[in-house]
Design an enzyme around this catalytic site. Structure first.
Site, short mmCIF file in Angstrom:
data_model
loop_
_atom_site.label_atom_id
_atom_site.label_comp_id
_atom_site.label_asym_id
_atom_site.label_seq_id
_atom_site.Cartn_x
_atom_site.Cartn_y
_atom_site.Cartn_z
N ASP A 209 29.47 11.01 -90.61
CA ASP A 209 30.29 11.92 -91.27
C ASP A 209 31.29 12.69 -90.22
O ASP A 209 30.99 12.74 -89.10
CB ASP A 209 29.43 13.00 -91.97
CG ASP A 209 28.59 13.86 -90.86
OD1 ASP A 209 27.90 13.04 -90.22
OD2 ASP A 209 28.44 15.07 -90.92
N GLU A 281 25.31 15.36 -90.42
CA GLU A 281 25.35 16.03 -89.11
C GLU A 281 26.17 17.48 -89.14
O GLU A 281 26.01 18.35 -88.69
CB GLU A 281 25.49 15.30 -87.90
CG GLU A 281 25.08 15.91 -86.47
CD GLU A 281 26.36 16.81 -85.92
OE1 GLU A 281 26.18 17.63 -85.05
OE2 GLU A 281 27.53 16.67 -86.54
#
Length: 611
Positions: A209, A281
């Site tokens: 991400d 994350e």
């Protein structure tokens, strides 16, 4: 509860018990201060003592010359020791963590003579194209809203599925040897089974991400902040441009490039290798790394890995003044993170045409001589503004113990004069070096030695002519390993000193991580491979000041090393979550080589499973 680290789980969140620090700066500085104070008092009252004890005067008259001579000898001896330590720093007489320059060059030449070096470099443009395709996947996650909920309506989860497809299709050799386990739809564990089940496995982490791009990419090129479309995967001027180029799709695809090349070359690992690709994350890892770590706990048990490798800092050029060599910063610890919400709720607000006056609690007339001007506002925003001012003017105490000491002791031979004199003699110049670090106007080095305080959100009124009854401010702390969650809250309350202000945690805090052992064989492997790939770089244990997914892996290994093995100049570090994020094509190929060598060298080490 993990007694080794003082950790406990509370509602799925890792927190740390209050603990006594191993080293106390108060103990270090209180002793010389006490000696000076006692000496000063004795000197001020010398006439009283000399009259009462006349023998002291006779002794002083007889030995005055001897005392002065002894003082000169002591000063000369101290200066000689400091100079000698400076000269021999980095030699066998006073070794640091660095390999000799000759050995580094030999390792680098040996690597360049191997066929895999030429093979990796020959396909660096092809690898850059695959990274470019990954950047085109808009795997953007947004911050949690003010209530702590994910803004799912903005997220296109099909982009995460597209990226997983790129991994499966782009690395056929790796996919033949890796067993994939999907975790919570969008995260994945890849397992390469080793031949020797008596050896302890290890784990590599990365996340797919990325953070949003604030720039409006639909604007004409002349009105954008970015030089290119951040999600177009542009390759130009020898760089791959776009969001995720260094955080962290480079590591996701770099790991895969290394594993694919190893599989193609016929490599068969002795030890089990695990690669985890997590998907959230940037918002804390609740849905990715959290579930991944639980899978490992259920299937492999606690402390199942010899070490874990996660993202971290870089090989940074011009990191510090008077340090010509680049420095590879391998993180052995990570700061904690806490968001405190300071709020004020009054009985009434009021119209802006008649604001309540500011109160001055000092005595009339002469009060201004006896106390500084410290007005007390009676409005919600004014009360919080005073609190914010006090927090920014009174940061938490700085300390040189722990990570900072390990860092400078590891690289003391890499500095030029006179900085080398200071670093090689921390026993003498520790306070001076601490002053330089905490006084950095850029804030880049002060974060190494203290818990930082940042005001990130200030929420008050809604209308220009109305004074609000309530307001709140978010204070973000990155907690140094020498502090605790409790000590930081206590500091803030003492500094603010206003009972009208309520303190609450905006979200569950994360304590500073346990400190990994920079004398561990796995750290030595990172140092040795750095010498092979980056022979000009010094290697130092460091403190990772950001937050990563590794916090979910504390129960899986006591050794967690945080390192993003790419070269960056200090001026380029701002690309991290910033504008014009990019990675050099050759730089990326060197990173793949580094990962490949780490896997090979780790497999050679003997690491039997713990009973």
């Amino acid at each position: 509860m993990d007694p080794a680290h003082g950790l406990r789980h509370e509602e799925g969140v890792l927190v740390q018990e209050s603990k006594v620090r191993e080293y106390s700066p108060i103990e270090e500085y209180s002793r010389p201060v006490a000696v000076i104070a006692v000496g000063y008092l004795l000197w001020r009252n010398r006439d009283f003592f000399l009259e009462k004890y006349p023998d002291i005067q006779e002794a002083l008259d007889l030995n005055q010359g001897l005392v002065l001579k002894a003082a000169k000898y002591v000063a000369a001896f101290g200066a000689a020791v400091a100079v000698a330590r400076t000269v021999i720093a980095g030699t066998p007489l006073m070794p640091d963590k660095q390999l000799p320059a000759e050995e580094r060059l030999l390792r680098h030449k040996t690597l360049r003579s191997k066929p895999e070096y030429d093979r990796i470099m020959a396909k660096k443009n092809e690898m850059a194209q695959r990274l470019s395709q990954a950047i085109k996947c808009r795997t953007v996650l947004y911050d949690l809203d003010l209530e702590g909920h994910q803004q799912n309506t903005k997220i296109d989860f099909t982009q995460f599925e597209k990226l997983q497809k790129l991994l499966e299709d782009g690395y056929p050799n790796a996919m033949k040897v890796l067993k994939k386990t999907v975790i919570n739809k969008y995260s994945a564990i890849f397992h390469w089974e080793g031949s020797d089940k008596t050896q302890q496995p290890y784990c590599m982490l990365a996340h797919c991400d990325v953070v949003p791009v604030d720039d409006q990419i639909d604007l004409p090129p002349g009105e954008r902040q970015w030089s290119v479309d951040p999600f177009a995967g542009v390759i130009k001027d020898g760089y791959v441009w776009g969001r995720g180029a260094i955080d962290l799709k480079n590591m996701v695809f770099g790991y895969m490039e290394a594993l694919d090349d190893l599989a193609e070359s016929g490599f068969k690992p002795k030890r089990d290798i695990y690669l985890c690709i997590n998907h959230d994350e940037e918002t804390g890892g609740e849905g990715g790394a959290n579930f991944v770590s639980e899978w490992f706990l259920q299937n492999l048990g606690p402390n199942c890995f010899e070490f874990v490798w996660d993202e971290g800092l870089f090989v940074i050029h011009e990191l510090l003044p008077m340090m010509d060599a680049p420095c590879a910063l391998v993180g052995i610890a990570e700061k904690g993170i806490m968001d405190l919400r300071l709020s004020v709720s009054l009985n009434e607000g009021g119209h802006s045409s008649s604001p309540l006056p500011v109160q001055d609690d000092r005595m009339p007339f002469l009060g201004w001589l006896l106390a500084p001007y410290d007005p007390h506002s009676q409005t919600a925003i004014g009360i919080l503004a005073r609190a914010v001012q006090r927090l920014e003017r009174n940061p938490l105490p700085s300390t040189f113990w722990g990570n900072a000491t390990s860092f400078f002791e590891a690289i003391r031979s890499e500095f030029a004069w006179p900085m080398r004199l200071l670093v090689a003699n921390l026993w003498l110049f520790r306070p001076l070096l601490l002053y330089f670090l905490k006084s950095d106007p850029r804030g880049k080095t002060s974060t190494m030695v203290r818990t930082t305080t940042a005001i990130t959100v200030f929420k008050g009124g809604e209308k220009s002519n109305v004074m609000p009854k309530s307001a709140w401010v978010n204070v973000n702390h990155r907690i140094h390993p020498n502090d605790t969650i409790e000590s930081v809250i206590a500091h803030d309350k003492a500094v603010v000193g206003d009972e009208r202000i309520e303190f609450e945690e905006a979200c569950p805090p994360v304590a500073p991580s346990p400190i990994s052992d920079h004398h561990h064989p796995a750290f030595d492997t990172f140092r040795d491979v750095c010498a092979s790939v980056y022979p000009d770089a010094a290697v130092a244990p460091s403190l990772f000041v950001a937050a990563s997914d590794s916090k979910w892996f504390w129960d899986l290994s006591p050794q967690i090393f945080r390192f993003n093995p790419i070269r960056l100049h200090m001026s380029e570090v701002g690309m991290f979550h910033g504008i014009d994020e990019k990675i050099g094509v050759h730089n990326y190929a060197e990173m793949v080589l580094f990962m490949r060598e780490i896997i090979l060298e780790t497999d050679k080490r003997n690491a039997p499973k713990q009973k």
